[in-house]
Design an enzyme around this catalytic site. Structure first.
Site, short mmCIF file in Angstrom:
data_model
loop_
_atom_site.label_atom_id
_atom_site.label_comp_id
_atom_site.label_asym_id
_atom_site.label_seq_id
_atom_site.Cartn_x
_atom_site.Cartn_y
_atom_site.Cartn_z
N ARG A 1 96.35 96.39 75.23
CA ARG A 1 95.27 97.38 75.06
C ARG A 1 95.59 98.71 75.74
NH1 ARG A 1 89.91 95.62 73.66
NH2 ARG A 1 90.19 93.93 72.21
N ARG B 1 88.56 108.96 67.75
CA ARG B 1 87.89 107.78 67.22
C ARG B 1 86.83 108.12 66.18
NH1 ARG B 1 83.83 103.75 70.03
NH2 ARG B 1 83.88 102.22 68.36
O1 CP3 Z 1 96.90 96.30 72.71
C1 CP3 Z 1 96.74 97.32 72.02
O2 CP3 Z 1 96.61 98.46 72.50
C2 CP3 Z 1 96.78 97.17 70.51
C3 CP3 Z 1 95.53 97.10 69.90
C4 CP3 Z 1 94.68 95.84 70.01
C5 CP3 Z 1 93.29 95.88 69.81
N1 CP3 Z 1 92.83 94.61 69.79
C6 CP3 Z 1 92.52 97.12 69.63
C7 CP3 Z 1 91.05 97.09 69.82
C8 CP3 Z 1 95.04 94.50 70.17
C9 CP3 Z 1 96.40 93.88 70.49
C10 CP3 Z 1 93.85 93.74 70.03
C11 CP3 Z 1 93.83 92.27 70.09
C12 CP3 Z 1 92.54 91.57 70.05
N2 CP3 Z 1 91.42 91.91 69.35
C13 CP3 Z 1 92.32 90.33 70.66
C14 CP3 Z 1 93.35 89.55 71.43
C15 CP3 Z 1 93.51 90.04 72.83
C16 CP3 Z 1 92.32 89.80 73.70
O3 CP3 Z 1 91.68 90.79 74.07
O4 CP3 Z 1 92.04 88.62 74.00
C17 CP3 Z 1 91.00 89.95 70.37
C18 CP3 Z 1 90.29 88.69 70.85
C19 CP3 Z 1 90.44 90.95 69.53
C20 CP3 Z 1 89.09 90.98 68.91
C21 CP3 Z 1 88.33 92.16 69.33
N3 CP3 Z 1 88.58 93.45 68.91
C22 CP3 Z 1 87.22 92.19 70.21
C23 CP3 Z 1 86.63 90.98 70.91
C24 CP3 Z 1 86.82 93.52 70.29
C25 CP3 Z 1 85.62 94.06 71.00
C26 CP3 Z 1 85.86 94.15 72.45
C27 CP3 Z 1 85.74 95.58 72.86
O5 CP3 Z 1 86.59 96.00 73.66
O6 CP3 Z 1 84.81 96.24 72.40
C28 CP3 Z 1 87.71 94.30 69.51
C29 CP3 Z 1 87.66 95.77 69.33
C30 CP3 Z 1 88.89 96.52 69.68
N4 CP3 Z 1 90.16 96.12 69.39
C31 CP3 Z 1 88.93 97.79 70.31
C32 CP3 Z 1 90.28 98.14 70.40
C33 CP3 Z 1 90.85 99.42 70.96
C34 CP3 Z 1 87.72 98.60 70.75
C35 CP3 Z 1 87.32 99.44 69.57
C36 CP3 Z 1 86.51 100.62 69.94
O7 CP3 Z 1 85.30 100.47 70.04
O8 CP3 Z 1 87.08 101.73 70.07
#
Ligand code: CP3
Length: 353
Positions: free
Chosen positions: A33, A46
Protein backbone atom coordinates in the site's frame (compact mmCIF):
# COMPACT_ATOMS: atom_id res chain seq x y z
CA UNK A 1 46.68 -10.15 -21.39
CA UNK A 2 43.31 -8.39 -21.14
CA UNK A 3 42.88 -6.28 -18.03
CA UNK A 4 41.01 -7.96 -15.18
CA UNK A 5 37.37 -6.84 -15.18
CA UNK A 6 36.66 -4.19 -12.58
CA UNK A 7 34.23 -5.59 -10.06
CA UNK A 8 31.02 -3.58 -10.53
CA UNK A 9 27.68 -3.95 -8.81
CA UNK A 10 26.13 -7.40 -9.41
CA UNK A 11 23.78 -7.60 -12.36
CA UNK A 12 20.03 -7.45 -11.92
CA UNK A 13 17.46 -5.40 -10.04
CA UNK A 14 18.02 -5.61 -6.26
CA UNK A 15 14.46 -6.80 -5.59
CA UNK A 16 14.69 -9.64 -8.10
CA UNK A 17 18.10 -10.71 -6.83
CA UNK A 18 16.77 -10.96 -3.27
CA UNK A 19 13.62 -12.82 -4.37
CA UNK A 20 15.83 -15.32 -6.19
CA UNK A 21 17.70 -16.04 -2.98
CA UNK A 22 20.63 -13.64 -3.00
CA UNK A 23 21.64 -11.69 0.08
CA UNK A 24 21.53 -8.03 -0.95
CA UNK A 25 23.06 -5.31 1.23
CA UNK A 26 21.31 -2.98 1.93
CA UNK A 27 18.11 -4.97 1.39
CA UNK A 28 15.74 -3.76 -1.32
CA UNK A 29 12.75 -1.92 0.13
CA UNK A 30 9.14 -1.36 -0.93
CA UNK A 31 5.93 -1.14 1.10
CA UNK A 32 2.54 -2.75 0.74
CA UNK A 33 0.00 0.00 0.00
CA UNK A 34 2.84 2.40 -0.77
CA UNK A 35 0.46 4.31 -3.05
CA UNK A 36 -2.73 5.70 -1.63
CA UNK A 37 -4.49 8.09 0.63
CA UNK A 38 -1.57 9.03 2.90
CA UNK A 39 0.04 10.77 -0.10
CA UNK A 40 -1.28 14.25 -0.97
CA UNK A 41 -0.43 13.68 -4.64
CA UNK A 42 -2.74 10.61 -4.62
CA UNK A 43 -5.59 12.52 -3.02
CA UNK A 44 -5.16 15.19 -5.69
CA UNK A 45 -5.69 12.62 -8.47
CA UNK A 46 -8.31 10.41 -6.85
CA UNK A 47 -11.31 12.59 -7.66
CA UNK A 48 -10.54 12.51 -11.37
CA UNK A 49 -12.29 9.12 -11.47
CA UNK A 50 -15.86 8.45 -10.36
CA UNK A 51 -14.81 6.01 -7.65
CA UNK A 52 -12.00 3.69 -6.61
CA UNK A 53 -12.87 0.89 -9.07
CA UNK A 54 -12.96 3.43 -11.91
CA UNK A 55 -9.54 4.68 -10.82
CA UNK A 56 -8.20 1.11 -11.05
CA UNK A 57 -9.70 0.92 -14.55
CA UNK A 58 -8.04 4.13 -15.83
CA UNK A 59 -4.52 3.13 -17.00
CA UNK A 60 -2.98 6.61 -17.26
CA UNK A 61 -4.14 7.61 -13.79
CA UNK A 62 -3.35 4.23 -12.24
CA UNK A 63 0.16 4.23 -13.74
CA UNK A 64 0.79 7.74 -12.43
CA UNK A 65 -0.43 6.69 -8.94
CA UNK A 66 1.82 3.61 -9.09
CA UNK A 67 4.83 5.83 -9.82
CA UNK A 68 4.12 8.50 -7.17
CA UNK A 69 5.70 6.73 -4.16
CA UNK A 70 8.61 5.44 -6.29
CA UNK A 71 9.46 8.99 -7.36
CA UNK A 72 9.01 10.47 -3.92
CA UNK A 73 10.95 7.86 -1.95
CA UNK A 74 13.23 6.07 -4.46
CA UNK A 75 11.82 2.64 -3.57
CA UNK A 76 13.23 -0.52 -5.17
CA UNK A 77 9.88 -1.62 -6.55
CA UNK A 78 6.60 -0.30 -7.86
CA UNK A 79 3.47 -2.35 -7.14
CA UNK A 80 0.78 -1.77 -9.71
CA UNK A 81 -2.11 0.33 -8.44
CA UNK A 82 -5.13 -1.96 -8.53
CA UNK A 83 -7.00 -4.14 -6.05
CA UNK A 84 -7.43 -7.83 -5.32
CA UNK A 85 -11.16 -7.43 -5.92
CA UNK A 86 -10.76 -6.53 -9.61
CA UNK A 87 -10.73 -10.29 -10.31
CA UNK A 88 -14.21 -11.10 -8.89
CA UNK A 89 -15.45 -7.77 -10.29
CA UNK A 90 -14.43 -8.81 -13.81
CA UNK A 91 -16.04 -12.22 -13.22
CA UNK A 92 -19.40 -10.53 -12.76
CA UNK A 93 -19.44 -10.20 -8.95
CA UNK A 94 -19.69 -6.40 -8.99
CA UNK A 95 -17.67 -4.61 -6.29
CA UNK A 96 -18.66 -1.27 -4.81
CA UNK A 97 -16.72 0.71 -2.22
CA UNK A 98 -18.79 2.51 0.35
CA UNK A 99 -17.18 5.12 2.61
CA UNK A 100 -16.62 3.48 5.98
CA UNK A 101 -17.90 -0.03 5.12
CA UNK A 102 -15.10 -0.97 2.69
CA UNK A 103 -15.83 -3.23 -0.28
CA UNK A 104 -19.37 -4.56 -0.85
CA UNK A 105 -20.36 -7.37 -3.26
CA UNK A 106 -23.61 -9.23 -3.90
CA UNK A 107 -22.97 -12.45 -1.91
CA UNK A 108 -22.81 -15.70 -3.91
CA UNK A 109 -26.18 -17.37 -3.39
CA UNK A 110 -25.17 -21.01 -3.80
CA UNK A 111 -23.91 -23.70 -6.16
CA UNK A 112 -25.64 -22.14 -9.19
CA UNK A 113 -23.79 -18.84 -8.78
CA UNK A 114 -20.49 -20.65 -8.26
CA UNK A 115 -20.87 -22.91 -11.29
CA UNK A 116 -21.72 -19.87 -13.43
CA UNK A 117 -18.32 -18.24 -12.75
CA UNK A 118 -15.99 -18.04 -15.74
CA UNK A 119 -12.25 -17.84 -14.89
CA UNK A 120 -11.33 -16.36 -18.28
CA UNK A 121 -13.26 -13.21 -17.55
CA UNK A 122 -10.72 -12.33 -14.84
CA UNK A 123 -8.23 -11.58 -17.63
CA UNK A 124 -10.62 -10.43 -20.34
CA UNK A 125 -12.23 -7.93 -17.99
CA UNK A 126 -8.92 -6.55 -16.72
CA UNK A 127 -7.28 -5.20 -19.86
CA UNK A 128 -6.93 -1.82 -18.10
CA UNK A 129 -4.76 -3.40 -15.39
CA UNK A 130 -2.53 -4.91 -18.09
CA UNK A 131 -2.28 -1.54 -19.81
CA UNK A 132 -1.36 0.09 -16.47
CA UNK A 133 1.49 -2.40 -16.09
CA UNK A 134 2.78 -1.73 -19.59
CA UNK A 135 2.70 2.05 -19.08
CA UNK A 136 4.39 1.80 -15.68
CA UNK A 137 7.12 -0.54 -16.86
CA UNK A 138 8.12 1.87 -19.60
CA UNK A 139 8.51 4.67 -17.05
CA UNK A 140 10.66 2.80 -14.51
CA UNK A 141 14.43 3.03 -14.40
CA UNK A 142 16.78 0.05 -14.75
CA UNK A 143 17.01 -0.72 -11.02
CA UNK A 144 13.34 -0.56 -10.08
CA UNK A 145 11.23 -3.69 -10.39
CA UNK A 146 7.52 -3.86 -11.18
CA UNK A 147 5.29 -6.11 -9.07
CA UNK A 148 1.92 -7.48 -10.17
CA UNK A 149 -0.49 -9.10 -7.73
CA UNK A 150 -3.73 -10.89 -7.10
CA UNK A 151 -5.80 -12.05 -4.17
CA UNK A 152 -5.41 -15.67 -3.12
CA UNK A 153 -8.42 -17.89 -3.86
CA UNK A 154 -9.52 -18.27 -0.23
CA UNK A 155 -9.46 -14.53 0.50
CA UNK A 156 -11.31 -13.77 -2.74
CA UNK A 157 -13.82 -16.54 -1.92
CA UNK A 158 -14.43 -15.03 1.53
CA UNK A 159 -15.30 -11.62 0.02
CA UNK A 160 -17.48 -13.26 -2.64
CA UNK A 161 -19.36 -15.49 -0.18
CA UNK A 162 -19.93 -12.92 2.56
CA UNK A 163 -20.15 -9.88 0.30
CA UNK A 164 -18.04 -7.76 2.62
CA UNK A 165 -14.77 -7.71 4.55
CA UNK A 166 -14.18 -6.92 8.18
CA UNK A 167 -12.86 -10.26 9.35
CA UNK A 168 -16.01 -12.00 10.63
CA UNK A 169 -16.99 -13.82 7.39
CA UNK A 170 -19.81 -15.88 9.03
CA UNK A 171 -21.09 -17.38 5.75
CA UNK A 172 -17.59 -18.44 4.68
CA UNK A 173 -16.98 -20.10 8.04
CA UNK A 174 -20.30 -21.91 7.80
CA UNK A 175 -19.54 -23.16 4.28
CA UNK A 176 -16.21 -24.60 5.44
CA UNK A 177 -18.03 -26.98 7.76
CA UNK A 178 -21.41 -27.40 6.01
CA UNK A 179 -20.33 -27.92 2.40
CA UNK A 180 -16.52 -27.99 2.04
CA UNK A 181 -16.78 -29.56 -1.42
CA UNK A 182 -18.66 -26.49 -2.66
CA UNK A 183 -15.92 -24.25 -1.26
CA UNK A 184 -13.41 -26.46 -3.12
CA UNK A 185 -15.32 -25.77 -6.36
CA UNK A 186 -15.19 -22.01 -5.79
CA UNK A 187 -11.50 -22.14 -4.88
CA UNK A 188 -10.76 -24.22 -8.00
CA UNK A 189 -12.27 -21.68 -10.39
CA UNK A 190 -10.39 -18.91 -8.55
CA UNK A 191 -7.11 -20.85 -8.87
CA UNK A 192 -7.62 -20.78 -12.65
CA UNK A 193 -8.64 -17.11 -12.66
CA UNK A 194 -5.72 -15.96 -10.48
CA UNK A 195 -3.14 -18.07 -12.36
CA UNK A 196 -4.25 -16.65 -15.70
CA UNK A 197 -4.37 -13.11 -14.36
CA UNK A 198 -0.84 -13.34 -12.93
CA UNK A 199 0.59 -14.81 -16.14
CA UNK A 200 -1.11 -12.01 -18.10
CA UNK A 201 0.38 -9.44 -15.71
CA UNK A 202 3.87 -10.89 -16.27
CA UNK A 203 3.35 -10.68 -20.03
CA UNK A 204 2.28 -7.06 -19.63
CA UNK A 205 5.44 -6.10 -17.71
CA UNK A 206 5.31 -7.41 -14.12
CA UNK A 207 8.66 -8.92 -13.08
CA UNK A 208 7.44 -10.56 -9.86
CA UNK A 209 3.97 -11.31 -8.52
CA UNK A 210 2.52 -11.35 -5.02
CA UNK A 211 -0.45 -13.46 -3.89
CA UNK A 212 -2.34 -11.81 -1.00
CA UNK A 213 -4.13 -14.26 1.30
CA UNK A 214 -5.17 -11.58 3.78
CA UNK A 215 -7.70 -13.80 5.55
CA UNK A 216 -5.69 -17.05 5.67
CA UNK A 217 -5.76 -16.64 9.46
CA UNK A 218 -9.43 -17.77 9.39
CA UNK A 219 -8.17 -21.26 8.49
CA UNK A 220 -7.68 -22.35 12.05
CA UNK A 221 -6.67 -26.01 11.77
CA UNK A 222 -3.85 -27.61 9.81
CA UNK A 223 -6.21 -29.49 7.49
CA UNK A 224 -8.25 -26.51 6.35
CA UNK A 225 -5.11 -24.34 6.06
CA UNK A 226 -3.46 -26.95 3.83
CA UNK A 227 -6.62 -27.39 1.75
CA UNK A 228 -7.59 -23.75 1.17
CA UNK A 229 -4.36 -21.77 1.61
CA UNK A 230 -1.31 -23.93 0.81
CA UNK A 231 -2.77 -26.13 -1.96
CA UNK A 232 -4.26 -23.26 -4.00
CA UNK A 233 -1.02 -21.27 -3.66
CA UNK A 234 0.91 -24.35 -4.83
CA UNK A 235 -1.33 -24.74 -7.87
CA UNK A 236 -0.93 -21.06 -8.79
CA UNK A 237 2.85 -21.04 -8.21
CA UNK A 238 3.23 -24.18 -10.36
CA UNK A 239 1.16 -22.63 -13.15
CA UNK A 240 3.12 -19.36 -13.05
CA UNK A 241 6.48 -21.17 -12.93
CA UNK A 242 5.53 -23.43 -15.85
CA UNK A 243 4.25 -20.60 -17.96
CA UNK A 244 6.80 -17.88 -17.10
CA UNK A 245 9.79 -19.43 -15.30
CA UNK A 246 11.68 -16.16 -14.82
CA UNK A 247 9.16 -14.37 -12.60
CA UNK A 248 9.31 -15.03 -8.83
CA UNK A 249 6.06 -15.48 -6.89
CA UNK A 250 5.74 -14.09 -3.35
CA UNK A 251 3.17 -15.76 -1.08
CA UNK A 252 1.43 -13.87 1.75
CA UNK A 253 -0.67 -16.10 4.01
CA UNK A 254 -1.36 -13.33 6.52
CA UNK A 255 -1.71 -14.34 10.17
CA UNK A 256 -0.65 -17.91 9.35
CA UNK A 257 1.36 -18.01 12.59
CA UNK A 258 3.11 -21.33 13.11
CA UNK A 259 1.67 -22.54 9.78
CA UNK A 260 4.01 -20.26 7.78
CA UNK A 261 6.60 -23.07 7.74
CA UNK A 262 4.15 -25.60 6.27
CA UNK A 263 3.14 -22.98 3.71
CA UNK A 264 6.79 -22.35 2.78
CA UNK A 265 7.30 -26.09 2.39
CA UNK A 266 4.11 -26.94 0.52
CA UNK A 267 3.31 -23.94 -1.66
CA UNK A 268 6.47 -23.74 -3.77
CA UNK A 269 6.40 -19.94 -3.75
CA UNK A 270 9.77 -18.28 -4.28
CA UNK A 271 9.51 -15.92 -1.31
CA UNK A 272 7.36 -15.34 1.77
CA UNK A 273 5.75 -12.06 2.81
CA UNK A 274 5.55 -12.20 6.62
CA UNK A 275 3.12 -10.24 8.82
CA UNK A 276 4.03 -8.21 11.92
CA UNK A 277 2.51 -10.78 14.28
CA UNK A 278 5.44 -13.09 13.44
CA UNK A 279 8.48 -12.57 15.71
CA UNK A 280 11.78 -11.75 13.97
CA UNK A 281 13.34 -14.99 15.28
CA UNK A 282 10.58 -17.02 13.64
CA UNK A 283 11.05 -15.02 10.45
CA UNK A 284 14.78 -15.72 10.52
CA UNK A 285 13.97 -19.44 10.80
CA UNK A 286 11.67 -19.16 7.76
CA UNK A 287 14.48 -17.44 5.87
CA UNK A 288 16.39 -20.74 5.88
CA UNK A 289 13.64 -22.13 3.63
CA UNK A 290 12.92 -19.13 1.40
CA UNK A 291 13.70 -15.43 0.98
CA UNK A 292 11.53 -13.38 3.35
CA UNK A 293 9.84 -10.02 2.92
CA UNK A 294 8.48 -7.92 5.77
CA UNK A 295 7.63 -7.41 8.59
CA UNK A 296 7.76 -3.96 10.22
CA UNK A 297 4.62 -3.04 12.14
CA UNK A 298 2.66 -0.40 10.14
CA UNK A 299 1.84 1.27 13.47
CA UNK A 300 5.55 1.81 14.13
CA UNK A 301 5.87 3.46 10.70
CA UNK A 302 2.92 5.71 11.47
CA UNK A 303 4.49 6.70 14.81
CA UNK A 304 7.90 7.44 13.24
CA UNK A 305 10.80 8.92 15.21
CA UNK A 306 13.55 6.97 16.90
CA UNK A 307 11.27 4.03 17.61
CA UNK A 308 11.01 3.59 13.85
CA UNK A 309 14.79 3.80 13.38
CA UNK A 310 15.27 1.21 16.13
CA UNK A 311 12.72 -1.18 14.65
CA UNK A 312 14.31 -0.89 11.20
CA UNK A 313 17.74 -1.63 12.69
CA UNK A 314 16.40 -4.65 14.60
CA UNK A 315 14.77 -6.04 11.44
CA UNK A 316 17.87 -5.60 9.30
CA UNK A 317 20.06 -7.10 12.05
CA UNK A 318 17.82 -10.17 12.39
CA UNK A 319 17.45 -10.82 8.67
CA UNK A 320 20.54 -9.27 7.07
CA UNK A 321 22.37 -12.58 6.95
CA UNK A 322 20.16 -14.00 4.21
CA UNK A 323 17.82 -13.00 1.40
CA UNK A 324 15.51 -10.28 2.73
CA UNK A 325 13.25 -7.66 1.19
CA UNK A 326 12.39 -4.86 3.57
CA UNK A 327 8.63 -4.27 3.81
CA UNK A 328 5.85 -3.79 6.35
CA UNK A 329 3.86 -6.65 7.84
CA UNK A 330 0.67 -5.17 6.32
CA UNK A 331 -0.26 -2.06 4.35
CA UNK A 332 0.66 1.57 5.09
CA UNK A 333 -1.98 3.04 7.43
CA UNK A 334 -4.02 5.89 5.96
CA UNK A 335 -2.83 8.69 8.30
CA UNK A 336 0.89 7.82 8.12
CA UNK A 337 3.01 10.99 7.63
CA UNK A 338 4.83 10.65 4.28
CA UNK A 339 8.06 11.88 5.87
CA UNK A 340 8.09 8.73 8.02
CA UNK A 341 8.36 6.65 4.84
CA UNK A 342 11.37 8.73 3.74
CA UNK A 343 12.87 8.14 7.20
CA UNK A 344 12.26 4.39 6.93
CA UNK A 345 13.95 4.17 3.52
CA UNK A 346 16.94 6.15 4.80
CA UNK A 347 17.21 3.94 7.88
CA UNK A 348 17.12 0.77 5.74
CA UNK A 349 19.90 2.18 3.57
CA UNK A 350 21.91 3.30 6.55
CA UNK A 351 21.80 7.08 6.07
CA UNK A 352 19.60 10.03 6.99
CA UNK A 353 16.59 11.17 4.93
O1 CP3 B 1 0.01 -1.99 -2.33
C1 CP3 B 1 -0.29 -1.13 -3.18
O2 CP3 B 1 0.05 0.07 -3.09
C2 CP3 B 1 -1.03 -1.58 -4.42
C3 CP3 B 1 -2.41 -1.37 -4.37
C4 CP3 B 1 -3.30 -2.25 -3.51
C5 CP3 B 1 -4.57 -1.81 -3.10
N1 CP3 B 1 -5.20 -2.86 -2.50
C6 CP3 B 1 -5.10 -0.46 -3.32
C7 CP3 B 1 -6.25 0.01 -2.52
C8 CP3 B 1 -3.15 -3.58 -3.09
C9 CP3 B 1 -1.96 -4.52 -3.20
C10 CP3 B 1 -4.37 -3.94 -2.45
C11 CP3 B 1 -4.62 -5.28 -1.91
C12 CP3 B 1 -5.86 -5.53 -1.17
N2 CP3 B 1 -7.10 -5.00 -1.38
C13 CP3 B 1 -5.96 -6.49 -0.15
C14 CP3 B 1 -4.84 -7.39 0.31
C15 CP3 B 1 -3.92 -6.70 1.27
C16 CP3 B 1 -4.55 -6.37 2.58
O3 CP3 B 1 -4.72 -5.18 2.84
O4 CP3 B 1 -4.84 -7.33 3.34
C17 CP3 B 1 -7.30 -6.49 0.29
C18 CP3 B 1 -7.88 -7.34 1.41
C19 CP3 B 1 -8.01 -5.55 -0.50
C20 CP3 B 1 -9.46 -5.23 -0.46
C21 CP3 B 1 -9.68 -3.81 -0.16
N3 CP3 B 1 -9.44 -2.77 -1.04
C22 CP3 B 1 -10.18 -3.26 1.04
C23 CP3 B 1 -10.55 -4.05 2.28
C24 CP3 B 1 -10.24 -1.88 0.85
C25 CP3 B 1 -10.81 -0.86 1.79
C26 CP3 B 1 -9.86 -0.56 2.88
C27 CP3 B 1 -9.50 0.88 2.81
O5 CP3 B 1 -8.31 1.17 2.98
O6 CP3 B 1 -10.40 1.70 2.61
C28 CP3 B 1 -9.73 -1.59 -0.44
C29 CP3 B 1 -9.60 -0.25 -1.05
C30 CP3 B 1 -8.25 0.13 -1.53
N4 CP3 B 1 -7.40 -0.69 -2.19
C31 CP3 B 1 -7.67 1.42 -1.43
C32 CP3 B 1 -6.42 1.35 -2.04
C33 CP3 B 1 -5.43 2.46 -2.23
C34 CP3 B 1 -8.33 2.65 -0.81
C35 CP3 B 1 -9.11 3.31 -1.90
C36 CP3 B 1 -9.41 4.74 -1.63
O7 CP3 B 1 -10.40 5.00 -0.98
O8 CP3 B 1 -8.66 5.61 -2.12
Amino acid sequence: MPPAPTPGPPAGKPLLRALRGERVDPPPVWLMRQAGRYLPEYRALRDRAADFMALCGAPELAAEITLQPVRRFGLDAAIVFSDILVAPHAMGRTVRFSEGAGPLLEPLAGAGDIDALDAERAVDGNRALLETLALTRRALDADTALIGFAGAPFTLAAYMIDGRGGGAFPRTRALMTDDPALLDRLVAVLVRAVSALLVAQIDAGAEAVQIFDSWAGLLEDDGSFARWATAPAAAIAAEVHDARPGAPAIGFPRAAGRRFAAFAEGSGVDALQVDEMTPLAAMAALQRRAPVQGNLDPGVLRAGGEALDGAVRATVAALGGGPHVFNLGHGVIRDTPPENVARLVAAVRGGSP
